[in-house]
Design a protein around this motif. Structure first.
Motif, mmCIF file in Angstrom:
data_model
loop_
_atom_site.group_PDB
_atom_site.id
_atom_site.type_symbol
_atom_site.label_atom_id
_atom_site.label_comp_id
_atom_site.label_asym_id
_atom_site.label_seq_id
_atom_site.Cartn_x
_atom_site.Cartn_y
_atom_site.Cartn_z
ATOM 1 N N ALA A 1 0.820 -1.257 -0.075
ATOM 2 C CA ALA A 1 -0.126 -0.117 -0.102
ATOM 3 C C ALA A 1 0.963 1.172 0.039
ATOM 4 O O ALA A 1 0.649 2.116 -0.751
ATOM 5 N N ILE B 1 -5.399 3.736 2.881
ATOM 6 C CA ILE B 1 -5.915 2.501 3.549
ATOM 7 C C ILE B 1 -6.802 2.793 4.483
ATOM 8 O O ILE B 1 -6.984 3.785 4.949
ATOM 9 N N SER C 1 -6.880 -1.581 1.316
ATOM 10 C CA SER C 1 -6.342 -0.677 0.498
ATOM 11 C C SER C 1 -6.796 -0.554 -0.916
ATOM 12 O O SER C 1 -7.025 -1.685 -1.480
#
Length: 177
Positions: free
Chosen positions: A104, A111, A160
């Motif tokens: 991510a 996220i 994410s």
């Protein structure tokens, strides 16, 4: 369930995953990417066959897996017809939580972190240091709203680049211009 999750990962097919014992009609459709004793990483697909980011959850939270259902076939047909795809999950840390966070961070995804105590935090990863995750918080309008620090052990799940995160990132880009 770990063995069934590993089989699903090896096959690379979409599955229905049930994790909410309070709402037995609620489930996710996803491709299982990685499995460990502690966590599973999924590539989620929305109910209308659209890309819906990545999700990390506790392996023990999965209480039911359905495969080869008509619903899955329909979602897969929509996913392919709409020419959807997930980018390759190319981080290979043995700790799947760190893999998810590194992925991510590398891709600058928004996220959504859910904590065991019921709280949630959304934003960009600022850094990961030892056992602490630092997040630059975004409010529901995509505006910066401070920072949050949390122990990795207190995280119950991470999403994410899902639909909500993509919307926040778009709003953030409008705010930061």
């Amino acid at each position: 369930m770990k063995r069934q999750l590993q089989k699903a990962a090896e096959k690379g097919e979409l599955v229905e995953l049930y994790t909410d014992t309070e709402d037995v009609d609620k489930f996710a459709v996803a491709k299982v990417l990685k499995v460990s004793d502690d966590y599973v990483i999924l590539a989620n697909v929305s109910p209308i066959g659209m890309y819906d980011g990545f999700h990390l959850l506790n392996t023990d939270d999965v209480y039911q897996i359905n495969v080869e259902t008509r619903y899955i076939r329909n979602i897969e047909k929509l996913y392919l017809a709409k020419k959807q795809n997930h980018i390759e999950f190319n981080v290979d840390n043995e700790n799947l939580m760190l893999s998810m966070l590194e992925f991510a961070e590398k891709n600058n995804f928004v996220i959504l972190v859910e904590l065991f105590e019921g709280g949630t935090v959304q934003g960009f990863i600022k850094k990961i240091e030892d056992i602490i995750l630092f997040v630059s918080i975004l409010n529901d309008f995509g505006e910066p709203d401070g920072e949050s620090y949390m122990k990795l052990e207190d995280i119950s799940s991470i999403s994410s680049d899902n639909e909500e995160g993509i919307c926040l990132k778009i709003l953030y880009s409008d705010v930061s211009e």
